[in-house]
Design a protein around this motif. Structure first.
Motif, short mmCIF file in Angstrom:
data_model
loop_
_atom_site.label_atom_id
_atom_site.label_comp_id
_atom_site.label_asym_id
_atom_site.label_seq_id
_atom_site.Cartn_x
_atom_site.Cartn_y
_atom_site.Cartn_z
N LYS A 150 -55.33 -13.10 -24.97
CA LYS A 150 -56.58 -13.78 -25.34
C LYS A 150 -57.78 -13.13 -24.66
CE LYS A 150 -55.10 -17.65 -23.59
NZ LYS A 150 -53.80 -17.23 -23.05
N SER A 151 -57.69 -12.94 -23.36
CA SER A 151 -58.83 -12.38 -22.64
C SER A 151 -59.09 -10.94 -23.07
CB SER A 151 -58.59 -12.44 -21.14
OG SER A 151 -58.47 -13.76 -20.73
N THR A 152 -58.02 -10.21 -23.38
CA THR A 152 -58.19 -8.84 -23.85
C THR A 152 -58.99 -8.84 -25.15
OG1 THR A 152 -56.07 -8.32 -22.84
CG2 THR A 152 -56.96 -6.72 -24.40
N TYR A 157 -66.79 -15.21 -19.32
CA TYR A 157 -65.50 -14.63 -18.96
C TYR A 157 -64.65 -15.64 -18.21
CZ TYR A 157 -67.74 -10.28 -20.22
OH TYR A 157 -68.40 -9.31 -20.90
N GLN A 158 -63.35 -15.36 -18.22
CA GLN A 158 -62.41 -16.26 -17.56
C GLN A 158 -62.73 -16.41 -16.08
OE1 GLN A 158 -58.37 -15.19 -18.26
NE2 GLN A 158 -57.57 -17.07 -17.40
N GLU A 159 -63.05 -15.29 -15.44
CA GLU A 159 -63.40 -15.36 -14.03
C GLU A 159 -64.90 -15.13 -13.92
OE1 GLU A 159 -60.98 -16.11 -12.01
OE2 GLU A 159 -59.32 -15.73 -13.39
N MET A 166 -66.03 -18.43 -25.19
CA MET A 166 -65.81 -19.07 -23.89
C MET A 166 -64.34 -18.94 -23.49
SD MET A 166 -68.14 -22.47 -24.37
CE MET A 166 -67.44 -23.04 -25.92
N ASP A 167 -64.08 -18.12 -22.50
CA ASP A 167 -62.70 -17.90 -22.05
C ASP A 167 -62.38 -18.86 -20.91
OD1 ASP A 167 -60.20 -16.94 -21.53
OD2 ASP A 167 -60.81 -14.86 -21.24
N GLU A 168 -61.67 -19.90 -21.20
CA GLU A 168 -61.30 -20.94 -20.23
C GLU A 168 -62.50 -21.43 -19.40
OE1 GLU A 168 -57.64 -20.57 -18.20
OE2 GLU A 168 -56.84 -19.12 -19.63
N PRO A 169 -63.54 -21.90 -20.07
CA PRO A 169 -64.72 -22.33 -19.32
C PRO A 169 -64.47 -23.60 -18.53
CG PRO A 169 -64.97 -22.95 -21.61
CD PRO A 169 -63.71 -22.14 -21.53
MG LIG Z 1 -57.13 -14.87 -19.99
#
Ligand SMILES: [Mg+2]
Ligand SMILES: Nc1ncnc2c1ncn2[C@@H]1O[C@H](COP(=O)(O)OP(=O)(O)OP(=O)(O)O)[C@@H](O)[C@H]1O
Lengths: 516, 360
Positions: free
Chosen positions: A53-55, A95-97, A175-178
């Motif tokens: 997903k993040s990729t 981003y996730q982080e 939104m990656d895991e906001p």
């Molecule tokens: Mg991820």
């Protein structure tokens, strides 16, 4: 801009990805990613840790270039070489982080690269602060835009990233895991903002491991597994069970299986702990076999308490005893020796040496004991870390891979593995399942439950109410740096926990309860 | 259900690359290859390089550099730097000279005093860096001047010479009938000790962790401040030991003894593959790096080159190696990608997998 139309009459989707692939050396992070997001829609992207997903997000953001596949934005083929390209094309990404510049102020971070200019092309700081405050008001949080980003909690950093992204006026917001670090209130506000953006006709992509959020917010959901597209559903026409089974490829056990354990002697005893400006007069105990949940709103001071107990931060008054012995202040090493373990909230900065290998990270606390005659070998570290990596189902191609190359959830597993390997008496765990997928989450909960059964005392901080209610034998609620409730498992309900969490808060109570 | 997954034991290979790739595709191997190549070339082509005195003189000359490079390696891996080593060496040489020549103290006793003072000077640096939290660059630039001033105060503008006869010649005598001076014996011991400390102890793992992320190290119970204090103290002590050696070797001490050595030390360490950003490096690379500078220097000298040419060549080599270590990983990362793909660093710091300058 003219909206390109595809086959007659149909407006082009805002984002279209077809069979997109991306490899890092021998690792195929994404084999065949497909995603089509319509304007005025909130599209969920779900999949296990390491599903890609993040990729996929980073390809859309221009962080990575795809190896192959189709990538269209508003019907036009695009190929972003940098994040600046994607930004100017109307894509905003959370981003996730969090990726804030630590030495810049909060407002400078929000307006990075597009500072409002005043007379004489000087940066108009007043306007920058005003606009930041307006953004925070929209999200219902109070963060001082003048302070430097360094030292902010993960949740605050995440909120700043959100403020930054919604201020960009983007056509596509990813939104990656906001919500991974946020509690009910902030999530509700974020969702309100997301819905208003949707109603303005923008397209949103939302990644989360929390299905209640997916079902609450999104209209469409795409499932990924092992770097490939699996299926797309209308949220109204599917069920959580269906999504999970497509995602994992098997059935997953119920989520919060805390089994009753014999509660033993007092392990951790905290008396009158206080730190100016952070928390006051905190007293509680954690017994062997007991899981004590620390609930509260983001910023209530839960993480600060945990950090003081473990000794990475100091405190001004009070004392901490473990098994009747005083634990010295501000000495993590002494705390570890006394039998404490601490999984901090920020895995990238605090939990892991992100550029270090999997094996060295897992062995990093126990390695003193692995040395023979004072000498420590890589072989000993590998041997000691492999079983823990396996026990937590860490997905990595080899033990010498850098932690930075792993997906967020897998990084979290490495942090947990590293601390469980120390065979602690007390485990302090701040957001135990932040960014962890359903299957593994059940696994982590089962593990915590087992460990409690074997007599481990656990102090668990979680912003996810169902997790707290499902796992904790006792829920302590923190509000503005003070303990406001101590609720036994049988009596704990979402309502009484939330009431205690907002007791002295002047802001209005949450309009909607996103987590049930 | 979940129990089913729990029993699925995964196994993990220890390494993602095979042994040959791990041993050969790194900076240390490149430096060692470079060293051997330069040495063989010089043996064949530079007049007198194969003579009996070359190795002997070279060892005598570079012994203090190699000594000081050992603790410097660890310090740079933690992300700090110690610029005061040469001044500490000077101060220690002055102390030895004054005690032995002017106060008739026995040499071992004088050496012990000098080394203790050196450790103290190092600890002072360490205290300011680790416990006060000042940047080591600033602290040790200050002590570079301060400790040099100490030497000047001790011996003013005299030149102390005439160490009494005795075993003070020992460091520069040959080991048996070999080409090597005795000083290489303590050096060999220290190389082994430092290599063990850095690569085979928990302390050494902490050194790397501090360089990669001192916050994460702190959260894992590494005592960051104490580790740095220990390293600076070691650096002072080893520099002082080198100072005693230099005093004996040249049989005289002046205020400028060891002047400028710190740059050679740091050049050797960086050439040996240690990242100036911290977190990466290996001791065998550093030994090869210092030797490479030594061999080049001596070969160019014998070849009749002036000192400016030598400086330029070594400077270029250093710049080249730093550039190479920054760009090689990027080039390597490019190879499996499409030819058109350019390496564009993300605009934001570390978005998940962005590599720091330290790779491998
Ligand atoms: Mg991820
Ligand atoms: N830079 C990289 N180098 C090598 N492998 C990588 C890199 N980035 C990602 N990967 C691998 O690609 C896979 C997919 O990672 P990705 O971060 O996209 O997962 P994800 O779906 O976002 O997972 P999570 O839910 O845990 O965040 C993982 O197995 C990861 O180890």
């Amino acid at each position: 801009m003219t909206t390109a139309t595809g086959t007659e009459g149909r407006t082009a989707p805002t984002l279209e990805l077809r069979s997109v692939a991306k490899s890092f050396g021998a690792v195929a992070a994404l084999r065949s990613g497909t995603l089509e997001v319509a304007p005025g829609s909130i599209h969920a992207l779900v999949g296990e840790n390491g599903a890609g997903k993040s990729t996929l997000v980073k390809i859309v953001a221009g962080v990575h270039r795809r190896d192959s596949g189709v990538f269209r934005l508003l019907g036009e083929d695009v190929d972003f070489g940098s994040t600046a390209d994607s930004k100017s094309a109307g894509v905003a990404v959370i981003y996730q982080e969090p990726t804030l510049f630590p030495d810049l102020s909060v407002a400078e971070n929000i307006f990075m690269g597009r500072h409002p200019l005043g007379r004489g092309r000087r940066i108009d700081r007043t306007r920058m602060y005003d606009e930041s405050n307006a953004l925070f008001a929209r999200l219902g949080v109070t963060i001082d835009p003048r302070r430097v980003a360094n030292g902010l909690s993960i949740a605050d950093q995440q909120l700043i990233e959100i403020a930054k992204a919604i201020s960009l006026d983007a056509k596509l917001l990813v939104m990656d895991e906001p919500t991974a670090a946020l509690s009910g209130n902030e999530v509700a506000r974020l969702f309100a903002v997301a819905r208003s953006l949707r109603d303005e006709g923008r397209a949103l992509v939302f990644i989360s491991h929390r299905f209640d959020e997916v079902f609450d917010l999104c209209d469409t959901v795409t499932v990924m597994r092992d770097g490939a597209y699996v299926s797309t559903h209308l949220v109204a026409e599917t069920t959580e069970a269906e999504i999970v089974s497509r995602m994992v490829g098997r059935e997953v056990a119920e989520l919060f299986p805390k089994t009753p354990a014999a509660i033993g002697d007092v392990v951790l005893d905290i008396q009158g702990l206080g730190s100016t400006g952070e928390f006051h007069d905190i007293s509680f105990q954690v017994r062997a076999g007991e899981i004590v949940g620390l609930a509260g709103l983001v910023g209530a001071g839960r993480s600060e308490i945990a950090r003081a107990v473990f000794g990475v931060d100091g405190y001004d008054e009070g004392r901490v005893t473990l098994h009747g012995k005083a634990v010295p202040k501000k000495q993590p090493r002494a705390a570890i020796r006394a039998g404490m373990a601490f999984v901090p909230e920020d895995r990238r900065q605090q939990g892991l040496v992100i550029e270090g290998s999997v094996a060295r990270n897992i062995a990093s606390v126990i390695r003193g004991g692995l040395a023979k005659g004072g000498l420590l070998t890589a072989a000993a570290e590998n041997k000691a870390s492999a079983p823990w990596a396996s026990r937590l189902q860490v997905k990595t191609s080899a033990l010498d891979m850098r932690a930075a190359t792993m997906s967020g959830g897998n990084q979290q597993k490495v942090v947990i593995a590293k601390w469980l390997a120390t065979d602690p008496k007390l485990l302090i765990i701040d957001e135990p399942t932040r960014g962890i997928d359903v299957g593994t989450k059940a696994e982590v909960h089962r593990l915590l439950s087992d460990l409690a059964g074997q007599g481990l005392a656990i102090l668990m901080i979680s912003s996810e109410l169902p997790e707290v209610l499902g796992m904790a034998d006792r829920v302590l609620v923190v509000c503005e740096g003070r303990l406001t409730a101590d609720i036994a498992r049988e009596d704990a309900t979402p309502e009484n926990v939330m009431a205690a969490a907002t007791r002295s808060a002047p802001t209005a109570p949450p309009t909607k309860e996103p987590v049930s | 259900m979940s129990t089913a997954t729990a029993t699925e034991a995964r196994t993990y290979p220890a390494y993602s690359r095979n042994l040959a790739a791990r041993l050969l595709l790194n900076r240390e191997a490149a430096v060692i290859v470079g060293l051997v190549a330069v040495y063989l070339y010089a043996m064949g082509n530079v007049p007198f390089f194969d003579g009996p005195l070359t190795i002997f003189n070279l060892s005598k000359e570079y012994a203090p550099i190699l000594l000081m490079a050992l603790p410097m390696t660890l310090i740079i891996i933690t992300g700090e730097i110690d610029l005061s080593v040469a001044s500490t060496l000077g101060a220690s040489a002055a102390i030895t000279g004054v005690l032995v020549v002017e106060h008739d103290l026995s040499l071992p006793l004088a050496a012990l005093v000098a080394i203790l003072v050196g450790a103290l000077l190092g600890a002072l640096n360490g205290f300011f860096v680790a416990y006060v939290g000042l940047p080591s660059l600033a602290v040790t630039i200050g002590s570079l001047a301060l400790y040099r001033g100490l030497a000047e105060g001790l011996i003013q503008d005299k030149r102390i010479s005439g160490f009494p006869e005795g075993w003070q010649d020992w460091p520069t005598e040959r080991i048996g009938t070999s080409q090597y001076p005795n000083i290489l014996i303590p050096i060999a011991v220290l190389v082994v000790l430092f290599a063990l400390l850095l690569h085979f102890t928990s302390f050494g793992r902490g050194v790397f962790e501090i360089g990669l992320s001192d916050e994460a190290a702190h959260f894992s119970g590494v005592n960051v401040a104490r580790t740095k204090l220990v390293l600076f103290t070691l650096s002072g002590a080893v520099a002082a030991f080198a100072g005693v050696y230099v005093a004996l070797k040249s049989n005289s001490v002046a205020t400028d003894t060891g002047n400028g050595f710190e740059l050679k030390v740091i050049a050797g360490v960086l050439l040996g593959g240690v990242s100036i950003f911290g977190g990466r490096g290996a001791l065998h690379g550093v030994v090869a790096g210092v030797l490479l500078i030594a061999v080049l220097n001596s070969a160019l000298q014998l070849d009749g080159q002036g000192s400016e040419v030598i400086q330029i060549i070594i400077g270029l080599l250093l710049v080249g190696s730093v550039i190479a270590s920054n760009f090689l990983p990027r080039i390597r990362a490019l190879i499996p990608r499409r030819a058109a793909a350019s390496t564009t660093a993300p605009q934001t710091p570390a978005t998940g997998d962005e590599t720091r300058k330290v790779s491998q």
